[in-house]
Design a protein around this motif. Structure first.
Motif, short mmCIF file in Angstrom:
data_model
loop_
_atom_site.label_atom_id
_atom_site.label_comp_id
_atom_site.label_asym_id
_atom_site.label_seq_id
_atom_site.Cartn_x
_atom_site.Cartn_y
_atom_site.Cartn_z
N ASN A 196 0.83 -1.25 0.15
CA ASN A 196 0.06 -0.02 0.02
C ASN A 196 0.83 1.18 0.08
O ASN A 196 0.57 2.21 -0.74
N GLY A 197 1.87 1.34 0.97
CA GLY A 197 2.81 2.24 1.00
C GLY A 197 3.67 2.70 -0.43
O GLY A 197 3.90 3.95 -0.71
N CYS A 198 3.94 1.46 -1.11
CA CYS A 198 4.63 1.81 -2.46
C CYS A 198 3.65 2.37 -3.45
O CYS A 198 4.19 3.05 -4.24
N SER A 199 2.34 2.20 -3.24
CA SER A 199 1.54 2.89 -4.23
C SER A 199 1.31 4.49 -3.90
O SER A 199 1.72 4.72 -2.87
N ASN A 200 0.92 5.04 -4.95
CA ASN A 200 0.70 6.57 -4.69
C ASN A 200 -0.35 6.77 -3.65
O ASN A 200 -1.15 6.05 -3.50
N SER A 201 -0.44 7.85 -3.17
CA SER A 201 -1.14 8.11 -1.89
C SER A 201 -2.69 8.79 -2.32
O SER A 201 -3.26 8.80 -1.41
N THR A 202 -2.76 8.93 -3.62
CA THR A 202 -4.26 9.32 -3.91
C THR A 202 -5.24 8.56 -3.29
O THR A 202 -5.07 7.11 -3.47
N LYS A 203 -6.24 8.86 -2.68
CA LYS A 203 -7.51 8.53 -2.10
C LYS A 203 -8.17 7.66 -3.22
O LYS A 203 -8.49 6.56 -3.19
N PHE A 204 -8.48 8.21 -4.04
CA PHE A 204 -9.47 7.81 -5.17
C PHE A 204 -8.41 7.62 -6.32
O PHE A 204 -8.35 8.24 -7.34
N ALA A 205 -7.71 6.34 -6.47
CA ALA A 205 -6.77 6.07 -7.44
C ALA A 205 -7.47 5.65 -8.56
O ALA A 205 -8.72 5.35 -8.86
N SER A 206 -6.93 5.93 -9.74
CA SER A 206 -7.53 5.81 -10.86
C SER A 206 -7.60 4.24 -11.31
O SER A 206 -7.19 3.20 -10.68
N GLU A 207 -8.74 4.01 -11.94
CA GLU A 207 -9.02 2.70 -12.13
C GLU A 207 -8.04 1.70 -12.87
O GLU A 207 -8.00 0.50 -12.95
N ASN A 208 -7.31 2.52 -13.68
CA ASN A 208 -6.28 1.63 -14.28
C ASN A 208 -5.09 1.62 -13.77
O ASN A 208 -3.93 0.88 -14.29
N ARG A 209 -4.89 1.87 -12.35
CA ARG A 209 -3.85 1.34 -11.78
C ARG A 209 -3.66 -0.05 -11.21
O ARG A 209 -4.45 -0.38 -10.37
N ASP A 210 -2.99 -0.79 -12.25
CA ASP A 210 -3.30 -2.33 -11.99
C ASP A 210 -1.63 -2.74 -12.28
O ASP A 210 -1.62 -3.41 -13.47
N PRO A 211 -0.66 -2.57 -11.32
CA PRO A 211 0.65 -2.96 -11.92
C PRO A 211 0.86 -4.47 -11.95
O PRO A 211 1.75 -4.95 -12.55
N PHE A 212 -0.14 -5.07 -11.24
CA PHE A 212 0.08 -6.61 -11.38
C PHE A 212 -0.83 -7.15 -12.25
O PHE A 212 -1.17 -8.21 -12.33
N GLU A 213 -1.17 -6.56 -13.31
CA GLU A 213 -2.43 -7.06 -14.16
C GLU A 213 -1.83 -8.53 -15.02
O GLU A 213 -2.55 -9.24 -14.77
N LYS A 214 -0.67 -8.57 -15.18
CA LYS A 214 -0.44 -9.99 -16.02
C LYS A 214 -0.57 -11.16 -14.83
O LYS A 214 -1.31 -12.10 -15.37
N ILE A 215 -0.26 -10.95 -13.75
CA ILE A 215 -0.35 -12.16 -12.81
C ILE A 215 -1.95 -12.29 -12.43
O ILE A 215 -2.67 -13.23 -12.09
N ASN A 216 -2.73 -11.01 -12.32
CA ASN A 216 -3.99 -10.90 -11.97
C ASN A 216 -4.83 -11.70 -12.88
O ASN A 216 -5.91 -12.34 -12.75
N ARG A 217 -4.33 -11.36 -14.37
CA ARG A 217 -5.16 -11.90 -15.42
C ARG A 217 -4.91 -13.66 -15.12
O ARG A 217 -6.18 -14.18 -15.52
N ASN A 218 -4.08 -14.00 -14.66
CA ASN A 218 -3.81 -15.41 -14.72
C ASN A 218 -4.87 -16.06 -13.63
O ASN A 218 -5.38 -17.09 -13.92
N VAL A 219 -4.60 -15.34 -12.43
CA VAL A 219 -5.60 -15.51 -11.32
C VAL A 219 -7.02 -15.64 -11.50
O VAL A 219 -7.78 -16.75 -11.24
N PHE A 220 -7.33 -14.64 -12.40
CA PHE A 220 -8.62 -14.61 -12.97
C PHE A 220 -9.10 -15.67 -13.73
O PHE A 220 -10.28 -16.39 -13.48
N GLN A 221 -8.45 -16.20 -14.62
CA GLN A 221 -8.49 -17.42 -15.39
C GLN A 221 -8.56 -18.62 -14.59
O GLN A 221 -9.59 -19.46 -14.85
N PHE A 222 -7.97 -18.51 -13.64
CA PHE A 222 -7.75 -19.86 -12.56
C PHE A 222 -9.04 -19.73 -11.66
O PHE A 222 -9.96 -20.64 -11.76
N ASN A 223 -9.65 -18.66 -11.15
CA ASN A 223 -10.86 -18.25 -10.78
C ASN A 223 -12.17 -18.49 -11.40
O ASN A 223 -13.01 -19.36 -10.94
#
Lengths: 190, 246
Positions: free
Chosen positions: B20-47
Motif C-alpha cells: 500500500n505504501g509503495c502505491s501513490n497516496s491518492t485516495k481515489f486511485a485511477s481505475e487503471n492502476r493495476d501494476p500486477f495485471e499480468k499475474i491478476n489475469r492469470n489468477v482470474f483465469q484460474f478463478n
C-alpha cells in the motif's frame, strides 16, 4: 425578475420532461416484457432494439465509451461499433426484462447538473419486499429536437458507460487503437 | 494460534501495508492502476475455471433443489454471522448510529441464530468492514489484486478481510470457529447463486477481467466513500459528458 421566473420555469419543465421520459420508457419496457414473451427470440430482440433506439443517445454512448480513440476510427468502424454496442445493450435488457415486469419503478429525485445534463433518480422495488430495492440514476440530455435521451445509467452507483469504457479502452490500448480487434472481440461475445 | 503462524501472519499484514505504501497516496486511485495485471489475469483465469467447473454447477443445483425459504434463511444467517464485524468497524469509524442499530439487530435476530430476520428488513444497516475502517484512516486503496479463490480486492481491502477474519477468530469460541469454517463454502455458493446472471454475463463480455475490475472498484468505492465519492465522481463525469455533447 421576469427573466429569473422564466429560467426557473424552463428548469422545472426540463426536469419534468426528463422524469416523464424515464417513466414512459419503463412503462413501455414493462408492456414489451408481457407482449413479446411469446415471440421468437429474433423478433423479440428487434422489438427491444427499437424501444432502446427511441430512448438512448447511441452516438454519445459510442463516443463516451471509446474516449480519444473514437476520432481515430473510420466511419465504417464507427457504425460497426454502434451496432455492436446496441446489441450488447439489447442483450443486457433482454435478460432483465422478465424480472422488470414483476417489479415496480418509483421515481425519487431529479436535478439539473451543469448546463445540459439532468439526473433522474429512481428505485426498483419488489412489491412483495422479497428483494432489496435497487437504486437507479439516469443521466439525460436534450437532443437537437428538444427531446431528452439517456446518456448513462448507474445501477447502485455502477455506471454502465464507465464500465464499457474501461473495457473498450483497455482493448484499444493493448492493440494500438485498432478498432477491428475491438469489434471482433465484441462480436464474439454477441 | 501457534507462534510460527502468528509470526507469518504479522509478516503478511506488514507486506500488504508496504505494498500500500509503495502505491501513490491518492485516495481515489485511477481505475487503471493495476501494476500486477499480468499475474491478476492469470489468477482470474484460474478463478473463472474453478467457478465454471465447480462453484457454478453446485450453486445451480442449490437453487434448483433447495426451497427459496431455506435459501433465504441460510442467507440471513450468514449475514447475521458477519454482523459483529460491522459493529466493531462502525464503532472504530465512530458511526454510533450504525453501531447501535447493528448491535440491536444482531441481538434480536440472535433469538433465531440469524436464520429469520425478525425486523423484516425494516432496519437498514450499512455493512462495515476493516477495509472501510482503513479507508477512513486515509490509507490508500493500493493496487488492484485478483486473489485466488477469493476474487477481486485492493491491497487495503485484502488487509481488511484478513484482519476481519482474525477478529472473528479471536471473538468466537472454538466450536463457533469450526462452524464458521463450514460456512465458508456455503457462503461462496450462496453469493454465487445471487450473482448468477451477472457473472455469466461478465464471462461473455469482450474483456471479462477488466469488467470485473471496473464493477468491483466502482462498487467498493461507492460503499466506502458514499456521498462524497459519488459527488466527486459525478462532477468529473459531468464535465466529460458536457464536453462530448458540444
Amino acid at each position: 425578475m421576469f427573466f429569473n421566473v422564466n429560467i426557473t420555469k424552463s428548469l422545472s419543465d426540463n426536469l419534468k420532461m426528463g422524469e416523464s421520459t424515464i417513466q414512459q420508457m419503463i412503462l413501455e419496457a414493462q408492456k414489451h416484457a408481457i407482449d413479446t414473451i411469446k415471440l421468437e427470440p429474433n423478433e423479440r430482440s428487434l422489438k427491444i432494439e427499437l424501444l432502446i433506439k427511441k430512448y438512448i443517445n447511441l452516438d454519445f454512448m459510442s463516443k463516451a465509451t471509446t474516449g480519444s480513440f473514437w476520432k481515430k476510427a473510420s466511419e465504417t468502424q464507427k457504425e460497426k461499433y454502434k451496432v455492436a454496442l446496441l446489441k450488447q445493450i439489447v442483450l443486457t435488457i433482454e435478460e432483465h426484462l422478465n424480472t422488470l415486469a414483476t417489479l415496480s419503478y418509483k421515481p425519487t429525485k431529479s436535478e439539473r447538473r451543469g448546463e445540459k445534463l439532468i439526473y433522474v433518480r429512481g428505485l426498483i422495488e419488489d412489491p412483495n419486499k422479497k428483494k432489496p430495492d435497487i437504486n437507479l440514476l439516469w443521466k439525460l440530455a436534450a437532443n437537437k429536437n428538444g427531446s431528452f435521451l439517456i446518456l448513462d445509467l448507474e445501477i447502485e452507483g455502477i455506471s454502465l458507460v464507465s464500465s464499457q469504457k474501461a473495457e473498450a479502452v483497455s482493448i484499444l490500448r493493448k492493440n494500438r487503437g485498432n478498432f477491428d480487434i475491438l469489434l471482433s472481440k465484441m462480436s464474439r461475445d454477441n | 494460534m501457534t507462534k510460527k503462524y502468528k509470526f507469518l501472519f504479522v509478516k503478511f499484514i506488514a507486506a500488504l501495508f508496504i505494498l500500500n505504501g509503495c502505491s501513490n497516496s491518492t485516495k481515489f486511485a485511477s481505475e487503471n492502476r493495476d501494476p500486477f495485471e499480468k499475474i491478476n489475469r492469470n489468477v482470474f483465469q484460474f478463478n473463472k475455471y474453478v467457478d465454471q467447473k465447480i462453484i457454478s454447477p453446485i450453486s445451480k443445483t442449490y437453487v434448483k433443489k433447495v426451497p427459496a425459504k431455506i435459501r433465504s434463511g441460510v442467507s440471513n444467517h450468514l449475514q447475521w454471522m458477519d454482523t459483529p464485524n460491522t459493529i466493531i468497524n462502525s464503532a472504530l469509524q465512530t458511526d454510533m448510529e450504525n453501531t447501535i442499530l447493528a448491535s440491536a439487530k444482531f441481538l434480536l435476530n440472535g433469538l433465531t441464530l440469524g436464520f429469520y430476520d425478525l425486523d423484516k428488513g425494516e432496519t437498514v444497516i450499512k455493512k462495515r468492514d476493516f477495509g472501510s475502517t482503513l479507508a477512513r484512516l486515509n490509507v490508500s486503496e493500493g493496487p488492484f489484486l485478483m486473489v485466488p479463490l477469493i476474487g477481486p480486492k485492493t491491497t487495503r481491502d485484502l488487509t481488511g478481510t484478513i484482519l476481519d477474519r482474525q477478529n472473528m477468530a479471536t471473538l468466537s469460541s472454538n466450536s463457533i470457529d469450526d462452524l464458521s469454517l463450514a460456512e465458508v463454502p456455503i457462503n461462496i455458493i450462496d453469493k454465487r447463486s445471487k450473482m448468477s446472471k451477472t457473472l455469466d454475463n461478465i464471462y461473455l463480455s469482450a474483456d471479462p477481467y477488466v469488467k470485473v475490475r471496473s464493477f468491483y472498484l466502482q462498487n467498493r468505492r461507492n460503499e466506502i466513500y458514499s456521498e462524497k465519492y459519488i459527488e466527486n465522481k459525478n462532477n468529473n463525469l459531468d464535465a466529460e459528458f458536457e464536453k462530448l455533447l458540444d
